[in-house]
Design a protein around this motif. Structure first.
Motif, PDB file in Angstrom:
ATOM      1  N   THR A   1      -0.919  -4.540  11.551  1.00  0.00           N
ATOM      2  CA  THR A   1      -1.737  -5.796  11.195  1.00  0.00           C
ATOM      3  C   THR A   1      -2.320  -5.733   9.872  1.00  0.00           C
ATOM      4  OG1 THR A   1      -2.228  -6.133  13.484  1.00  0.00           O
ATOM      5  CG2 THR A   1      -3.759  -7.258  12.139  1.00  0.00           C
ATOM      6  N   ALA A   2      -2.826  -4.175   9.510  1.00  0.00           N
ATOM      7  CA  ALA A   2      -3.215  -3.841   8.200  1.00  0.00           C
ATOM      8  C   ALA A   2      -2.230  -4.191   7.272  1.00  0.00           C
ATOM      9  CB  ALA A   2      -3.679  -2.286   8.211  1.00  0.00           C
ATOM     10  N   ARG A   3      -0.902  -4.085   7.227  1.00  0.00           N
ATOM     11  CA  ARG A   3      -0.040  -4.569   6.274  1.00  0.00           C
ATOM     12  C   ARG A   3      -0.084  -5.723   6.151  1.00  0.00           C
ATOM     13  NH1 ARG A   3       3.020   0.112   8.515  1.00  0.00           N
ATOM     14  NH2 ARG A   3       3.819  -1.234  10.222  1.00  0.00           N
ATOM     15  N   LEU A   4      -0.349  -6.632   7.044  1.00  0.00           N
ATOM     16  CA  LEU A   4      -0.252  -8.029   6.866  1.00  0.00           C
ATOM     17  C   LEU A   4      -1.579  -8.501   6.248  1.00  0.00           C
ATOM     18  CD1 LEU A   4       0.776  -9.332  10.486  1.00  0.00           C
ATOM     19  CD2 LEU A   4       2.253  -9.212   8.400  1.00  0.00           C
TER      20      LEU A   4
ATOM     21  N   ASP B   1      -0.775  -8.001   2.672  1.00  0.00           N
ATOM     22  CA  ASP B   1       0.241  -9.168   2.084  1.00  0.00           C
ATOM     23  C   ASP B   1      -0.707 -10.238   2.149  1.00  0.00           C
ATOM     24  OD1 ASP B   1       2.139  -7.229   1.988  1.00  0.00           O
ATOM     25  OD2 ASP B   1       2.980  -7.758   4.078  1.00  0.00           O
ATOM     26  N   GLY B   2      -1.842 -10.813   2.731  1.00  0.00           N
ATOM     27  CA  GLY B   2      -2.357 -11.933   2.437  1.00  0.00           C
ATOM     28  C   GLY B   2      -2.520 -12.841   3.525  1.00  0.00           C
ATOM     29  N   ASP B   3      -2.291 -12.214   4.673  1.00  0.00           N
ATOM     30  CA  ASP B   3      -2.173 -13.152   5.978  1.00  0.00           C
ATOM     31  C   ASP B   3      -3.515 -13.394   6.111  1.00  0.00           C
ATOM     32  OD1 ASP B   3      -2.178 -13.972   8.644  1.00  0.00           O
ATOM     33  OD2 ASP B   3      -0.267 -12.889   9.182  1.00  0.00           O
ATOM     34  N   ALA B   4      -3.846 -14.458   6.277  1.00  0.00           N
ATOM     35  CA  ALA B   4      -5.431 -15.058   6.502  1.00  0.00           C
ATOM     36  C   ALA B   4      -5.796 -14.717   7.759  1.00  0.00           C
ATOM     37  CB  ALA B   4      -5.476 -16.670   6.220  1.00  0.00           C
TER      38      ALA B   4
ATOM     39  N   LEU C   1      -8.872  -5.962   0.392  1.00  0.00           N
ATOM     40  CA  LEU C   1     -10.116  -6.466   1.341  1.00  0.00           C
ATOM     41  C   LEU C   1     -11.093  -7.024   0.151  1.00  0.00           C
ATOM     42  CD1 LEU C   1     -10.629  -3.959   4.166  1.00  0.00           C
ATOM     43  CD2 LEU C   1      -9.849  -6.581   4.376  1.00  0.00           C
ATOM     44  N   VAL C   2     -11.484  -6.263  -0.960  1.00  0.00           N
ATOM     45  CA  VAL C   2     -12.161  -6.464  -1.852  1.00  0.00           C
ATOM     46  C   VAL C   2     -11.991  -7.676  -2.749  1.00  0.00           C
ATOM     47  CG1 VAL C   2     -11.648  -4.973  -3.622  1.00  0.00           C
ATOM     48  CG2 VAL C   2     -14.141  -5.543  -3.280  1.00  0.00           C
ATOM     49  N   ARG C   3     -10.693  -7.858  -3.060  1.00  0.00           N
ATOM     50  CA  ARG C   3      -9.834  -8.885  -3.788  1.00  0.00           C
ATOM     51  C   ARG C   3     -10.215 -10.263  -3.177  1.00  0.00           C
ATOM     52  NH1 ARG C   3      -4.754 -11.140  -4.554  1.00  0.00           N
ATOM     53  NH2 ARG C   3      -4.619 -11.912  -6.516  1.00  0.00           N
ATOM     54  N   SER C   4     -10.068 -10.217  -1.839  1.00  0.00           N
ATOM     55  CA  SER C   4     -10.234 -11.470  -0.763  1.00  0.00           C
ATOM     56  C   SER C   4     -11.650 -11.922  -0.961  1.00  0.00           C
ATOM     57  CB  SER C   4      -9.704 -11.041   0.509  1.00  0.00           C
ATOM     58  OG  SER C   4     -10.647 -10.422   1.307  1.00  0.00           O
ATOM     59  N   VAL C   5     -12.650 -10.950  -1.152  1.00  0.00           N
ATOM     60  CA  VAL C   5     -14.140 -11.272  -1.009  1.00  0.00           C
ATOM     61  C   VAL C   5     -14.512 -11.811  -2.413  1.00  0.00           C
ATOM     62  CG1 VAL C   5     -16.598 -10.261  -0.931  1.00  0.00           C
ATOM     63  CG2 VAL C   5     -14.801  -9.549   0.556  1.00  0.00           C
ATOM     64  N   ALA C   6     -13.924 -11.254  -3.607  1.00  0.00           N
ATOM     65  CA  ALA C   6     -14.119 -11.877  -4.929  1.00  0.00           C
ATOM     66  C   ALA C   6     -13.574 -13.183  -5.133  1.00  0.00           C
ATOM     67  CB  ALA C   6     -13.284 -10.782  -6.050  1.00  0.00           C
TER      68      ALA C   6
ATOM     69  N   THR D   1      -1.242  -1.891  -8.326  1.00  0.00           N
ATOM     70  CA  THR D   1      -1.323  -3.464  -8.827  1.00  0.00           C
ATOM     71  C   THR D   1      -1.415  -4.221  -7.542  1.00  0.00           C
ATOM     72  OG1 THR D   1      -0.331  -3.053 -10.832  1.00  0.00           O
ATOM     73  CG2 THR D   1      -0.257  -5.389  -9.983  1.00  0.00           C
ATOM     74  N   HIS D   2      -2.438  -5.095  -7.202  1.00  0.00           N
ATOM     75  CA  HIS D   2      -2.463  -5.887  -6.272  1.00  0.00           C
ATOM     76  C   HIS D   2      -2.838  -7.302  -6.726  1.00  0.00           C
ATOM     77  CE1 HIS D   2      -2.742  -7.094  -2.155  1.00  0.00           C
ATOM     78  NE2 HIS D   2      -3.838  -8.100  -2.283  1.00  0.00           N
ATOM     79  N   GLY D   3      -1.712  -8.325  -6.804  1.00  0.00           N
ATOM     80  CA  GLY D   3      -1.694  -9.610  -7.432  1.00  0.00           C
ATOM     81  C   GLY D   3      -2.382  -9.353  -9.050  1.00  0.00           C
ATOM     82  N   ASP D   4      -3.220  -9.848  -9.501  1.00  0.00           N
ATOM     83  CA  ASP D   4      -3.622  -9.777 -10.973  1.00  0.00           C
ATOM     84  C   ASP D   4      -4.678  -8.577 -10.954  1.00  0.00           C
ATOM     85  OD1 ASP D   4      -5.729 -10.916  -9.439  1.00  0.00           O
ATOM     86  OD2 ASP D   4      -6.107 -12.389 -10.661  1.00  0.00           O
ATOM     87  N   LEU D   5      -4.947  -7.643  -9.873  1.00  0.00           N
ATOM     88  CA  LEU D   5      -5.796  -6.779  -9.838  1.00  0.00           C
ATOM     89  C   LEU D   5      -5.036  -5.451 -10.401  1.00  0.00           C
ATOM     90  CD1 LEU D   5      -8.980  -5.716  -9.731  1.00  0.00           C
ATOM     91  CD2 LEU D   5      -8.249  -5.613  -7.223  1.00  0.00           C
ATOM     92  N   THR D   6      -5.342  -4.512 -11.219  1.00  0.00           N
ATOM     93  CA  THR D   6      -4.888  -3.259 -11.802  1.00  0.00           C
ATOM     94  C   THR D   6      -5.866  -2.131 -11.285  1.00  0.00           C
ATOM     95  OG1 THR D   6      -3.101  -3.969 -12.904  1.00  0.00           O
ATOM     96  CG2 THR D   6      -3.657  -1.792 -13.116  1.00  0.00           C
TER      97      THR D   6
END
Length: 716
Positions: A111-114, A117-120, A158-163, A218-223
């Motif tokens: 689940t953590a891997r999901l 990967d951005g699973d809502a 996690l922090v990217r999804s909050v931002a 790198t995660h999406g646009d975040l390095t």
């Protein structure tokens, strides 16, 4: 084949065939045992062989149940895509968890891997595993499946999804879920990096955390650097599952070193003339929440506004690390080992101001430096030496011959270190006394440097109160450490008339000699504390004659007053209070009660004895009152007044007469009691010795390079 603790490696379809055959064998053996038992009984033979077959059958049945359970776990893991084959020279194996917690750990890892990967919907499913977070089997499986890389990339996701959340309501909901997830991850990581825990993931896992922490991700646009994400996990540390000394040694020290390596050249540039002109503050390696503008809100509440990295709105990687490791003395001391303590107090000191990280540093220092163990002593001496070096050139001599401030900016820079340093010095109050009495040293610091340190910390009211309370307890314990009057040793020392017993006169003589020596010795440090406090106030432009309310309260609330008649002797109370004060109790000084009387006085401001202390005019007078209380308390509790009649005394009652309970005395009765105690003991002479010793400011002034005082301190 074994794939690690808690797992067994199996090959399919061989495993399914094994389960089927084993489950068939159990009932057949059970039937065989029944038939054999019947045949043997019919033939009149011993049925023991049948009983043995029955035992085997029951064992095979239990094994079959366990195999079916493992088979169900494999099916569930396969459906969740959480089972991953391992290829070896002997074939391809599946890791079968030995228990439900381990299986749930694998599911949580999937689940953590999901989530990464951005699973809502995956985050809510991950939180459903939170109840298992303390189970060693769950932790081993979870960390083993996500690895150090997962520990690093999950908080970043996690922090990217909050931002990236749109409206404030959505952002708040995401932030709350993210906090819960990082808390789950933090509990697992703390247990998995502790060699004393059954969940320990091994030294290789610790080494991989370091490698991932130093690497760019790198995660999406975040390095980001891995430590910037791992810091969010440390920020969520749970006091119930603290990080270990091993974690602090391997990961913690490296995180501090990594930041130093990244910014060493920029920090050095601030010392150049051009760098000084353009300096906007020492930079720090910020955690990802701060980089994305979330500040402390990611961990402590809704996301905060304001630019990342501004004072008080975010945190650095090191701030989060100090927060986590300060929770235990072992971890905090291990982190500060090597050159880390000196680095934090010198090279990196200004970086704490960038993110408001001084409180985290203070908590770490208090945790590491205030114990009574050898490591605490060593680290506190090192910290005192570093701060003493910082203070060089900060103070000077004013036009009036008293202390003045030569470098206000540097003093303000050091101000956040006052309280943790005062706590460390309070824990070393016995060493301070020895240094002043015997011209000794605290580490490599002599009395001159120690008085400069005291002037630095004593400008803060809380620090001054802490040191006074610590030394009051030290003095009370010293006064009550009366030589034994019993046994052969007592007779040899105090039976002056050699009649085979120690009489009242001999006891009183020995007690007075003990009190005289201790009072003079203990008053020396009181003198240094009072004069450095007065000089600190003068240097700050304040009134040196002011009475600190904390001291007035200490006297009023009976710190050092007599025990109730028949109560435990103060010697025992003082020693236990002294030990508690200087360790776990230092953060709750105002709540500390040293005996039942102190608690009673503190809870009722209407008590008549309050009036007896309204005339305290300065700190010297308050210390004198405390000293008087302690002297009389020691004399009373050690029998100095046992042979003196109490009839017709206003402070006595009953038949035979006994001293009243103190909380029932009026102001006049209490004053009468003190007068009677002075008349029937050496209290007046002892107080005069204490007063003279405390008022002798010459040593302190010489140590601070000040002119000799022309007037007593009370007349300043």
């Amino acid at each position: 084949m074994s794939l690690g603790k808690g797992f067994t490696g199996v090959r399919q379809p061989e495993f399914d065939l094994l389960v089927a055959c084993h489950c068939q064998a159990g009932p057949r053996l059970e039937r065989l045992a029944e038939l054999l038992h019947a045949e043997l009984r019919t033939a009149g033979l011993d049925p023991t062989p049948a009983l043995r077959v029955g035992d085997i059958a029951r064992r095979v049945l239990r094994q079959g149940d366990d195999l079916r359970r493992r088979q169900r776990l494999i099916r569930e893991l396969e459906r969740a895509q959480a089972a991953h084959p391992t290829c070896t020279a002997d074939g391809t194996f599946l890791g079968v968890p030995d228990g439900e917690p381990a299986a749930e750990g694998l599911l949580a890892a999937r689940t953590a891997r999901l989530v990464t990967d951005g699973d809502a919907g995956a985050l809510a499913r991950l939180l459903s595993h939170a109840a298992r977070g303390g189970d060693p089997g769950f932790v081993r499986a979870f960390l083993g499946a996500i690895g150090a890389e997962g520990v690093t990339v999950l908080p970043a996701a996690l922090v990217r999804s909050v931002a990236r959340a749109g409206d404030p309501v959505s952002a708040g909901r995401h932030a709350e879920q993210a906090r819960q997830a990082t808390a789950l991850l933090s509990r697992a990581l703390a247990a998995g990096t502790d060699p004393a825990s059954a969940a320990f993931a091994g030294d290789d896992f610790l080494a991989e955390l370091v490698r991932q922490g130093r690497a760019r991700h790198t995660h999406g646009d975040l390095t980001y650097f891995g430590y910037q994400a791992q810091a969010l996990v440390w920020r969520a540390a749970d006091p119930g599952v603290p990080y270990s000394a091993r974690f602090a040694q391997v990961v913690g020290r490296d995180a501090v070193a990594f930041e130093h390596e990244r910014y060493a050249s920029r920090w050095r540039a601030r010392l150049d003339p051009l760098g000084a002109l353009t300096d906007t503050g020492q930079v720090a390696l910020l955690d990802l929440a701060t980089v994305l503008g979330l500040g402390p809100g990611f961990a402590d509440g809704p996301p905060s506004a304001g630019p990342p990295g501004t004072t008080g709105t975010g945190r650095a990687v090191v701030d989060d690390l100090l927060h986590a490791t300060a929770m235990t003395r072992d971890a905090s001391q291990t982190l500060l080992g090597g050159a880390t303590l000196t680095h934090l107090l010198t090279t990196r000191l200004d970086a704490f101001a960038t993110t408001g990280g001084h409180p985290a540093l203070a908590r770490l220092l208090r945790s590491a430096l205030t114990g009574q163990d050898p490591t605490s002593r060593t680290l506190s001496a090192e910290a005192a030496e570093v701060v003493s070096a910082h203070l060089s050139g900060v103070f000077t001599v004013g036009d009036d011959g008293d202390l003045a401030i030569a470098d206000r900016a540097r003093l303000d820079r050091l101000a956040p270190l006052r309280q943790p340093l005062a706590a460390a010095l309070a824990a070393r109050v016995a060493d301070l006394t020895d240094a002043i009495l015997d011209h000794g040293r605290l580490g490599r610091l002599g009395v001159e440097e120690l008085d400069r340190l005291l002037a630095f910390v004593n400008s803060d009211d809380t620090c001054f109160e802490l040191l006074i309370r610590a030394h009051t307890e030290h003095m009370r314990a010293a006064l009550n450490d009366v030589p034994s009057f019993t046994g052969a040793d007592g007779l040899a020392r105090f039976d002056f008339d050699e009649n085979g017993e120690i009489g009242g006169t001999e006891r009183l003589f020995a007690l007075n000699r003990h009190l005289t020596n201790r009072v003079v010795e203990e008053s020396r440090l009181f003198g240094h504390l009072l004069e450095t406090r007065a000089q600190a106030l003068v240097a700050s432009g304040l009134d040196a004659k002011k009475t600190d309310e904390s001291l007035r309260t200490m006297v009023r609330d009976s710190l050092g007053l007599l025990p109730l008649p028949g109560a435990t002797h103060l010697g025992t109370l003082a020693k236990s209070a002294f030990g508690d004060l200087l360790t776990a109790g230092y953060t709750k000084l105002t709540e500390t009660g040293y005996d039942q009387i102190a608690r009673h006085f503190a809870s009722d401001p209407r008590l008549p004895l309050d009036e007896a202390y309204k005339d305290i005019a300065d700190n010297d007078g308050a210390i004198e009152r405390l000293t008087e209380q302690m002297i009389i308390a020691t004399a009373l509790s050690h029998g100095a007044f046992d042979d003196i009649p109490l009839e017709h005394r206003t402070f006595a009652e009953g038949h035979p007469a006994a001293i009243k309970a103190l909380q029932t005395m009026t102001q006049d009765e209490y004053r009468d009691f003190l007068k009677w105690a002075r008349q029937n003991s050496e209290t007046s002479d002892l107080l005069e010795r204490a007063r003279d010793t405390t008022a002798n400011t010459g040593d302190v002034r010489r140590n601070l390079g000040l002119a000799e005082a022309e007037r007593p301190r009370g007349d300043r």
